[in-house]
Motif scaffolding. Structure first.
Motif, PDB file in Angstrom:
ATOM      1  N   SER A   1     -13.529 -28.749 -17.459  1.00 19.87           N
ATOM      2  CA  SER A   1     -14.326 -29.516 -16.713  1.00 19.87           C
ATOM      3  C   SER A   1     -14.337 -31.086 -17.178  1.00 19.87           C
ATOM      4  O   SER A   1     -14.007 -32.109 -16.487  1.00 19.87           O
ATOM      5  CB  SER A   1     -15.798 -29.017 -17.048  1.00 19.87           C
ATOM      6  OG  SER A   1     -16.827 -30.086 -16.383  1.00 19.87           O
ATOM      7  N   ALA A   2     -14.106 -31.325 -18.629  1.00 23.57           N
ATOM      8  CA  ALA A   2     -14.194 -32.579 -19.105  1.00 23.57           C
ATOM      9  C   ALA A   2     -13.063 -33.320 -18.943  1.00 23.57           C
ATOM     10  O   ALA A   2     -12.685 -34.359 -18.580  1.00 23.57           O
ATOM     11  CB  ALA A   2     -14.275 -32.459 -20.679  1.00 23.57           C
TER      12      ALA A   2
ATOM     13  N   ARG B   1     -10.936 -32.398 -16.061  1.00 24.19           N
ATOM     14  CA  ARG B   1     -10.677 -32.157 -14.702  1.00 24.19           C
ATOM     15  C   ARG B   1      -9.349 -31.615 -14.259  1.00 24.19           C
ATOM     16  O   ARG B   1      -8.759 -31.888 -13.606  1.00 24.19           O
ATOM     17  CB  ARG B   1     -10.596 -33.704 -14.084  1.00 24.19           C
ATOM     18  CG  ARG B   1     -11.787 -34.430 -14.222  1.00 24.19           C
ATOM     19  CD  ARG B   1     -11.562 -36.261 -14.020  1.00 24.19           C
ATOM     20  NE  ARG B   1     -11.253 -36.165 -12.354  1.00 24.19           N
ATOM     21  CZ  ARG B   1     -11.368 -37.335 -11.873  1.00 24.19           C
ATOM     22  NH1 ARG B   1     -11.360 -38.506 -12.620  1.00 24.19           N
ATOM     23  NH2 ARG B   1     -11.257 -37.129 -10.604  1.00 24.19           N
TER      24      ARG B   1
ATOM     25  N   VAL C   1     -21.986 -32.301 -24.063  1.00 25.39           N
ATOM     26  CA  VAL C   1     -21.498 -31.197 -23.490  1.00 25.39           C
ATOM     27  C   VAL C   1     -22.818 -30.056 -23.786  1.00 25.39           C
ATOM     28  O   VAL C   1     -23.184 -29.996 -24.915  1.00 25.39           O
ATOM     29  CB  VAL C   1     -20.396 -30.074 -23.854  1.00 25.39           C
ATOM     30  CG1 VAL C   1     -20.122 -29.080 -22.994  1.00 25.39           C
ATOM     31  CG2 VAL C   1     -19.213 -31.212 -23.747  1.00 25.39           C
TER      32      VAL C   1
ATOM     33  N   ASN D   1     -22.356 -38.867 -17.983  1.00 23.04           N
ATOM     34  CA  ASN D   1     -21.023 -38.296 -18.320  1.00 23.04           C
ATOM     35  C   ASN D   1     -21.175 -37.134 -18.881  1.00 23.04           C
ATOM     36  O   ASN D   1     -20.078 -36.325 -19.356  1.00 23.04           O
ATOM     37  CB  ASN D   1     -20.191 -39.087 -19.109  1.00 23.04           C
ATOM     38  CG  ASN D   1     -20.751 -39.316 -20.531  1.00 23.04           C
ATOM     39  OD1 ASN D   1     -21.999 -39.061 -20.894  1.00 23.04           O
ATOM     40  ND2 ASN D   1     -19.990 -39.861 -21.582  1.00 23.04           N
TER      41      ASN D   1
ATOM     42  N   HIS E   1     -21.575 -32.685 -19.479  1.00 22.95           N
ATOM     43  CA  HIS E   1     -21.097 -31.547 -18.860  1.00 22.95           C
ATOM     44  C   HIS E   1     -21.838 -30.397 -19.030  1.00 22.95           C
ATOM     45  O   HIS E   1     -22.109 -30.185 -20.322  1.00 22.95           O
ATOM     46  CB  HIS E   1     -19.600 -31.415 -18.983  1.00 22.95           C
ATOM     47  CG  HIS E   1     -18.507 -32.473 -18.630  1.00 22.95           C
ATOM     48  ND1 HIS E   1     -17.774 -32.094 -17.370  1.00 22.95           N
ATOM     49  CD2 HIS E   1     -18.566 -33.644 -18.759  1.00 22.95           C
ATOM     50  CE1 HIS E   1     -17.074 -33.226 -17.197  1.00 22.95           C
ATOM     51  NE2 HIS E   1     -17.238 -34.280 -17.955  1.00 22.95           N
TER      52      HIS E   1
ATOM     53  N   GLY F   1     -19.950 -33.275 -14.967  1.00 21.77           N
ATOM     54  CA  GLY F   1     -19.353 -32.085 -14.329  1.00 21.77           C
ATOM     55  C   GLY F   1     -20.078 -30.900 -14.843  1.00 21.77           C
ATOM     56  O   GLY F   1     -20.749 -31.054 -15.691  1.00 21.77           O
ATOM     57  N   ALA F   2     -19.253 -29.739 -14.303  1.00 24.36           N
ATOM     58  CA  ALA F   2     -20.078 -28.580 -14.764  1.00 24.36           C
ATOM     59  C   ALA F   2     -18.816 -27.405 -14.837  1.00 24.36           C
ATOM     60  O   ALA F   2     -17.670 -27.527 -14.002  1.00 24.36           O
ATOM     61  CB  ALA F   2     -21.063 -27.802 -14.071  1.00 24.36           C
TER      62      ALA F   2
ATOM     63  N   ASN G   1     -16.102 -31.630  -8.724  1.00 24.83           N
ATOM     64  CA  ASN G   1     -16.682 -32.000 -10.135  1.00 24.83           C
ATOM     65  C   ASN G   1     -17.154 -30.617 -11.062  1.00 24.83           C
ATOM     66  O   ASN G   1     -18.026 -30.743 -11.730  1.00 24.83           O
ATOM     67  CB  ASN G   1     -17.685 -33.173 -10.300  1.00 24.83           C
ATOM     68  CG  ASN G   1     -18.779 -32.933  -9.346  1.00 24.83           C
ATOM     69  OD1 ASN G   1     -18.826 -31.876  -8.443  1.00 24.83           O
ATOM     70  ND2 ASN G   1     -19.750 -33.806  -9.669  1.00 24.83           N
ATOM     71  N   VAL G   2     -17.064 -29.664 -10.413  1.00 26.37           N
ATOM     72  CA  VAL G   2     -17.291 -28.031 -10.949  1.00 26.37           C
ATOM     73  C   VAL G   2     -16.215 -27.112 -11.074  1.00 26.37           C
ATOM     74  O   VAL G   2     -15.432 -27.263 -10.067  1.00 26.37           O
ATOM     75  CB  VAL G   2     -18.478 -27.551 -10.171  1.00 26.37           C
ATOM     76  CG1 VAL G   2     -18.167 -27.382  -8.748  1.00 26.37           C
ATOM     77  CG2 VAL G   2     -19.114 -26.295 -10.934  1.00 26.37           C
TER      78      VAL G   2
END
Length: 316
Positions: free
Chosen positions: A115-116, A118, A202, A228, A230, A256-257, A277-278
């Motif tokens: 996630s972080a 991408r 996070v 920012n 997650h 994101g997730a 973004n997941v």
């Protein structure tokens, strides 16, 4: 002869340990049907169920005098079994703690990194055939090293995640828990989940599924997260309010997730699947052969101890 039912296919190393009984291993990979649930209680002495086999209060009510005396769950989470109704019916419930800890923590780290950085989005980009090549500002993500992780639930799995974050990535650790833990590394306890959500990079859900943790991470908690930040969920799907998460991701209110579980599993909303973004994994938390064998053997040990008149090692 004692009749034992295993509700899903398991590795041969597990099933071969159940000698001396009339063993049925169901070939179907989906959960027990309503009819099968009731037959399991009425026709077998011991059942080895797993996630999705919904032994609810209604099922126990329909089988008021069950032949089955033990449900040896395959997995640490047992919210698909009404343990109160089972106890009232004289049925022992066990689980498999410990065996799943490291594997589940590893999946949490996988999701955090994916996630972080991408990674899922990047992999799809390459597969699309449209990647133009590297450049300095392409797909910039979040650098995890030295950031702060907030863990919701600091049990075995939460602590295993925290160790990986602290020792592996030099991350500061915060946690939301009912009690303060004695840990080998610095960690800040929070009693206010929204407050912690606003202080971490996070946020990791690592609590058991229950009525008390249902939608624990809801809209207000997501709103408190950093832009920012997650969210990672490796616990149970309904710990996160899925609709609120989808909205937060669509509006880009969080970074994101990463999800390994879903509120209405195996259904994953099209709106969630459409988002870049997941990261979405198919409940891989314990999906390693040696882990599944260890889980199965723990469940078998629980059954064999019970049938021998001894206390099972892992009664819930």
């Amino acid at each position: 002869m004692t009749k034992v039912l295993i509700t899903r296919p398991l590795p041969e190393a597990v099933t071969s340990r159940l000698g001396g009984v009339d063993l049925t291993v169901r070939s179907e990979t989906l959960p027990l049907t309503a009819t099968e649930l009731r037959a399991a209680l009425s026709e077998y002495d011991a059942v080895l169920p797993t996630l999705g086999d919904a032994f609810s209060a209604e099922v126990f009510a329909d089988v008021p005098a069950p032949r089955c005396r033990i449900l040896a769950n395959f997995g640490v989470g047992y919210n698909h079994i009404d343990a109160t109704a089972a106890k009232a019916a004289g049925v022992t419930v066990t689980n498999t703690p410990g065996a799943v800890t490291d594997a589940t923590a590893d999946i949490a780290m996988t999701l955090m990194l994916m996630s972080a950085r991408r990674a899922g989005e990047g992999e799809r980009f390459v597969r699309s055939g449209t990647w133009p090549g590297w450049h300095p500002t392409q797909m910039l993500g979040l650098h995890l090293t030295g950031k702060t992780v907030g863990i919701v639930g600091m049990g075995r799995i939460g602590q295993a995640i925290a160790r990986r974050c602290h020792y592996g990535f030099g991350m500061d650790v915060a946690y939301f828990s009912r009690s303060e833990k004695t840990l080998a590394y610095p960690a800040q306890q929070y009693s206010d989940l929204k407050q912690m959500a606003g202080q971490v990079d996070v946020l990791v859900a690592a609590v058991p599924g229950s009525a008390q943790t249902y939608h624990l991470i809801d809209g207000p908690v997501l709103d408190a997260m950093r832009p920012n930040g997650h969210l990672i969920n490796i616990s149970r799907g309904d710990v996160v309010e899925e609709a609120a998460l989808i909205a937060a991701l669509q509006d880009r209110r969080i970074g994101g997730a990463g999800l390994d579980v879903y509120e209405f599993e195996p259904k994953v909303p099209a709106a969630l699947r459409a988002l870049d973004n997941v990261v979405l994994l198919p409940h891989l938390g314990t999906s390693a052969l040696e882990v599944r064998i260890e889980m199965g053997l723990m469940a078998v040990d629980n059954i064999q101890a019970f049938l021998a008149g001894k206390a099972p090692p892992n009664v819930v």
